[in-house]
Scaffold this motif. Structure first.
Motif, mmCIF file in Angstrom:
data_model
loop_
_atom_site.group_PDB
_atom_site.id
_atom_site.type_symbol
_atom_site.label_atom_id
_atom_site.label_comp_id
_atom_site.label_asym_id
_atom_site.label_seq_id
_atom_site.Cartn_x
_atom_site.Cartn_y
_atom_site.Cartn_z
ATOM 1 N N SER A 150 1.209 4.206 -2.879
ATOM 2 C CA SER A 150 0.970 5.678 -2.664
ATOM 3 C C SER A 150 2.232 6.425 -2.952
ATOM 4 O O SER A 150 1.997 7.462 -3.583
ATOM 5 C CB SER A 150 0.845 5.743 -1.189
ATOM 6 O OG SER A 150 0.771 7.315 -0.825
ATOM 7 N N GLU B 280 2.189 6.669 -6.819
ATOM 8 C CA GLU B 280 0.934 7.728 -7.147
ATOM 9 C C GLU B 280 1.780 9.205 -7.053
ATOM 10 O O GLU B 280 1.550 10.174 -7.864
ATOM 11 C CB GLU B 280 -0.247 7.874 -6.355
ATOM 12 C CG GLU B 280 -1.324 6.514 -6.687
ATOM 13 C CD GLU B 280 -2.279 6.264 -5.910
ATOM 14 O OE1 GLU B 280 -2.360 7.115 -4.911
ATOM 15 O OE2 GLU B 280 -3.111 5.327 -5.894
ATOM 16 N N ASP B 281 2.503 9.362 -5.984
ATOM 17 C CA ASP B 281 3.045 10.494 -5.785
ATOM 18 C C ASP B 281 4.101 10.878 -6.794
ATOM 19 O O ASP B 281 4.368 11.954 -7.499
ATOM 20 C CB ASP B 281 3.881 10.715 -4.343
ATOM 21 C CG ASP B 281 2.916 10.686 -3.331
ATOM 22 O OD1 ASP B 281 1.705 10.974 -3.526
ATOM 23 O OD2 ASP B 281 3.432 10.211 -2.074
ATOM 24 N N GLU C 168 0.808 -1.247 0.014
ATOM 25 C CA GLU C 168 0.096 -0.036 -0.090
ATOM 26 C C GLU C 168 1.001 1.203 0.095
ATOM 27 O O GLU C 168 0.590 2.332 -0.618
ATOM 28 C CB GLU C 168 -0.917 -0.072 1.154
ATOM 29 C CG GLU C 168 -2.059 1.268 1.174
ATOM 30 C CD GLU C 168 -2.807 0.861 -0.054
ATOM 31 O OE1 GLU C 168 -3.392 2.123 -0.615
ATOM 32 O OE2 GLU C 168 -3.225 -0.163 -0.423
ATOM 33 N N GLN C 169 1.894 1.389 0.520
ATOM 34 C CA GLN C 169 3.104 2.301 0.734
ATOM 35 C C GLN C 169 3.556 2.491 -0.650
ATOM 36 O O GLN C 169 3.569 3.693 -1.213
ATOM 37 C CB GLN C 169 3.841 2.184 1.840
ATOM 38 C CG GLN C 169 3.272 2.350 3.247
ATOM 39 C CD GLN C 169 4.231 1.972 4.376
ATOM 40 O OE1 GLN C 169 5.392 1.305 3.893
ATOM 41 N NE2 GLN C 169 4.181 2.475 5.455
#
Length: 82
Positions: free
Chosen positions: A36, A39-40, A32-33
């Motif tokens: 993220s 996406e960043d 999940e990290q």
């Protein structure tokens, strides 16, 4: 003696199961990290592309303004020599 072996085997199996579930949870959190972070990175990449486009456009505007200033100077000198 048999009871001690059975207890040790049960403890070992319990440890393995606990480790498996702990690692599964850790792996899910890390995935999940990573999602993220990806996406960043995509967001930042888009912003960099927009910035680079702006820089290119400003360079063209500066060249155009420089040419316009030279033409204005030439016209004012030409008009002043009459």
């Amino acid at each position: 003696m048999d009871t001690e072996v059975i207890v040790a085997v049960i403890a070992f199996v319990g440890t393995l199961i606990g480790s498996y579930f702990a690692n599964s949870k850790t792996t899910a959190v890390m995935q999940e990290q990573i999602k993220s972070i990806k996406e960043d990175i995509n967001t930042l990449s888009t912003r960099v592309d927009k910035h680079n486009n702006l820089v290119e456009r400003m360079a063209k505007v500066e060249d155009s303004a420089k040419s316009a200033h030279h033409r204005i100077t030439e016209l004012s000198e030409w008009g002043g020599n009459k």
